[in-house]
Design an enzyme around this catalytic site. Structure first.
Site, PDB file in Angstrom:
ATOM      1  N   ASP A  89      43.073  11.705  84.668  1.00 53.07           N
ATOM      2  CA  ASP A  89      42.080  10.624  84.646  1.00 53.07           C
ATOM      3  C   ASP A  89      40.783  11.126  85.287  1.00 53.07           C
ATOM      4  OD1 ASP A  89      40.778   8.197  84.604  1.00 53.07           O
ATOM      5  OD2 ASP A  89      41.835   7.381  86.337  1.00 53.07           O
ATOM      6  N   MET A  90      39.692  11.027  84.547  1.00 50.16           N
ATOM      7  CA  MET A  90      38.411  11.492  85.077  1.00 50.16           C
ATOM      8  C   MET A  90      37.983  10.600  86.247  1.00 50.16           C
ATOM      9  SD  MET A  90      38.370  13.797  82.924  1.00 50.16           S
ATOM     10  CE  MET A  90      36.937  14.641  83.544  1.00 50.16           C
ATOM     11  N   ARG A 116      32.642  -1.719  91.566  1.00 49.36           N
ATOM     12  CA  ARG A 116      32.444  -2.110  90.168  1.00 49.36           C
ATOM     13  C   ARG A 116      32.381  -3.636  90.088  1.00 49.36           C
ATOM     14  NH1 ARG A 116      37.058  -0.120  86.603  1.00 49.36           N
ATOM     15  NH2 ARG A 116      35.833   1.767  86.627  1.00 49.36           N
ATOM     16  N   ASP A 162      38.666   8.025  79.197  1.00 48.65           N
ATOM     17  CA  ASP A 162      38.678   9.094  80.206  1.00 48.65           C
ATOM     18  C   ASP A 162      40.073   9.377  80.774  1.00 48.65           C
ATOM     19  OD1 ASP A 162      39.070   6.854  81.821  1.00 48.65           O
ATOM     20  OD2 ASP A 162      37.883   7.680  83.465  1.00 48.65           O
ATOM     21  N   GLU A 163      41.090   9.064  80.008  1.00 48.23           N
ATOM     22  CA  GLU A 163      42.460   9.260  80.484  1.00 48.23           C
ATOM     23  C   GLU A 163      43.334   9.856  79.392  1.00 48.23           C
ATOM     24  OE1 GLU A 163      44.731   5.950  82.656  1.00 48.23           O
ATOM     25  OE2 GLU A 163      42.877   5.043  81.979  1.00 48.23           O
TER      26      GLU A 163
END
Ligand code: DCP
Length: 602
Positions: free
Chosen positions: A12-13, A60, A115-116
């Site tokens: 995961d980024m 977030r 991104d995973e």
């Protein structure tokens, strides 16, 4: 396959969108940053925050202005906009860079979101083992063990050294595969950094659920391994909602029904109790999961199942005139069209089904789908506009639209692989006289209520998903959990009249269930016209998919009806009731029946 012998990683980024922006503007590397969508209200909503900014409490979902109050030095990047809509191309392209590295190094890579990725390392691990590949503590510069808290680097090295020694000397070699897996992941994460500039984290375990869980334990720039022998210990401290597939409503219901808070508490329930409480399939899944066993395979898939664009129109921005709706139909259609064209060129496939979803300010959510006859912005926009018009309660002579739309999206899916560049209509018209059945015109488009939501979009489809992370696929198939993946509208109890209809459709179902005669008008058998139904794996004519999906829908409703009539969960003795924060203790024992027939909240 014995799932116990697999080695799975979830990569995961870290704060992905921020890293993408920093790669373009390296002067911001190492500084607190966030990425916001839209400049509008209070500096836009943050959809990504880097770890430097998180140290100041920036999160977030906050507004850009709020982030500045907490961290005056924070730099807020803004997502590009085209036609008043966020353009996510640069993040998708960056994602492709990462997947190029993963695909270049491993055979079995599954894209879980933008991104995973899940990677099945089992074969690569076996090779290293066969070679007696030597490993040393220096090969694990960022590896941590789940269940062990280490405050200093010395402590980490001490624990890891002991782990390496124990794994190698254990006759049963229960955790040795994971050591090799961790080594491979250290290597590929370094490659990703070298070739793309991006940092990432990872989880390494015996299955996808555990890999996903532990990936988050030591973010950023680190990886975590869960030894199979430590699963009980880790689960004793893992809140139910941390398990993929048990977040949100599904997790709440499990906690409520079984009166548990942590995964480990589920170990006390027998298989029978779990199955009686949440259904045979899901009960079985949960029973095994809490013992560290889960068999969902890593599907070698790098292509998204759907390509979609959506936008929220909250408060005063709601779409309350036909002109506004027409404009946004065009904007979203253009976005989907551009990405579909790119996808067609790159992946030689073509989407066959267009789905429109919209939420009205009455909070009613509607979804409809129709076949895609050709890739065209106007066609997509017109079809979308036409369906949205169906829900307009204002006189047709007026420009006013009521109830106003507060969110809507267009998605294209059900891809036909190896499609050539001609339109589907062109293809069909040469070989069949039935082209009119798939032409998406006012008279012939057959809309249907779209029940089979893909949660496997490209993971970046939604513009305004501050609260809605791009979802990774949830490897749960049973009805109990599936219910929670549908919209509220879909899970509310069926009114009696609908039940009646359902039953009759279901007698229709039972006729088809036992033979091959699933709705299919078969004009001509050409493989290009067929698609495989994800539910029954049967080959269905493209233009019969809507009808075919109705058939599954009817079947599912019937199963639900049967189950709610017959299932009575055994009483579960509760030693210590668990209270969720801000929530009153609910009545002790509930059954699936009571759940299914629960009155919708007013
Ligand atoms: N994203 C989004 N809207 C959300 C959540 C995420 O647009 N509600 C985008 C921005 C993120 C990217 O998707 O950078 C990946 O989401 P992740 O949840 O993986 O979060 P990050 O990569 O930003 O951070 P982390 O390091 O915690 O994984």
């Amino acid at each position: 396959m014995n799932s116990d012998h697999r080695v799975i990683a979830l990569i995961d980024m870290d704060c992905f969108y921020v890293q993408v922006e920093q790669r373009l503007q390296p002067e911001f590397l190492g500084k607190p940053c966030g990425v916001a969508q839209y400049y509008t209200w209070k500096g836009g909503g943050l959809i990504a925050v880097n770890y430097e900014a998180r140290d100041f409490g920036v999160k977030r979902g906050m507004r850009g202005e709020q982030a500045k109050e907490l961290c005056p030095d924070v730099h807020v990047f803004h997502v590009q906009e085209v036609n008043g809509k966020a353009n996510l191309t640069r993040y998708r392209d960056a994602s492709a860079d990462v997947f190029r590295v993963l695909n270049g190094n491993f055979k079995l890579v599954e894209k879980a979101s933008i991104d995973e990725a899940y990677v099945d390392l089992t074969d690569d691990v076996q090779k290293l083992k066969d070679e007696n590949f030597p490993l040393a503590i220096n090969d694990f510069p960022t590896t941590h063990l789940a269940g062990f808290t280490t405050k200093t680097e010395d402590e980490r090295i001490e624990i890891l050294s002991k782990w390496l020694k124990d794994c190698q000397s254990d006759d049963e070699q229960r955790n040795l595969d994971l050591v090799f897996g961790a080594y491979l992941v250290e290597q590929v994460r370094k490659k990703i950094k070298d070739e793309t500039g991006f940092f990432c984290s990872a989880g390494i375990a015996r299955n996808k659920i555990l890999a996903k869980l532990c990936c988050g334990f030591n973010k950023p720039k680190k990886q975590t391994v869960i030894n199979q022998t430590d699963v009980d210990h880790v689960f004793d401290q893992t809140p139910i909602q941390k398990i993929q597939g048990l977040g949100a409503k599904a997790g709440d219901r499990v906690m409520e029904l079984l009166q548990v808070e942590y995964v480990g508490q589920l170990r006390k329930y027998t298989l029978d109790v779990l199955q009686a409480s949440i259904g045979e399939k899901d009960g079985y899944w949960l029973y095994n999961l809490v013992r560290g066993i889960e068999t969902a395979p890593v599907n070698s898939r790098n292509l998204y199942k759907s390509i979609s664009a959506s936008k929220n129109f909250p408060g005063k921005t709601s779409l309350d005139t036909l002109d506004k709706i027409r404009t946004w139909c065009h904007n979203l259609a253009e976005d989907v069209f551009n990405r579909l064209e790119k996808d067609r060129a790159e992946n030689k496939r073509r989407a066959k089904l267009l789905t429109v979803t919209c939420t009205l300010n009455t909070n009613e959510t509607i979804a409809r789908s129709c076949p895609i006859s050709e890739y065209s912005i106007d066609r997509f926009a017109n079809d979308t506009f036409r369906i949205l018009k169906q829900f307009n309660k204002s006189p047709s002579s007026s420009n006013i639209y009521t109830p106003a739309i507060i969110s809507f999206g267009i998605g294209a899916g059900k891809f036909l692989e190896n499609a050539n560049t001609k339109s589907i209509v062109d293809l069909f018209s040469k070989q069949t006289t039935k082209t009119e059945t798939i032409k998406s015109t006012e008279n012939t488009t057959r809309w249907q209520e779209y029940e089979d939501y893909d949660d496997d979009d490209d993971g970046s489809n939604s513009e305004d998903k501050i609260l809605q992370k791009p979802t990774a696929t949830v490897p749960i198939q049973g009805d109990f959990f599936r219910k929670f993946q549908k919209t509220d509208e879909q899970i509310k109890p069926q009114p009696k009249s609908e039940m009646k209809t359902t039953s009759s459709i279901v007698s229709f179902f039972s006729r088809y269930a036992s033979n091959e005669n699933i709705p299919n008008c078969s004009p001509e058998k050409s493989s290009e016209h067929y698609t495989t139904c994800s539910k029954c794996q049967k080959s269905i004519l493209v233009w019969n998919m809507p009808e075919h999906e109705d058939f599954h829908y009817a079947h599912e409703l019937q199963m639900e009806e049967n189950r709610s009539n017959s299932m009575i969960a055994p009483p579960i003795k509760i030693s210590k009731p668990v209270k969720r924060k801000n929530e009153k203790q609910k009545s002790n024992i509930q059954t699936l029946d009571s759940f299914v027939n629960k009155k919708p909240k007013s």
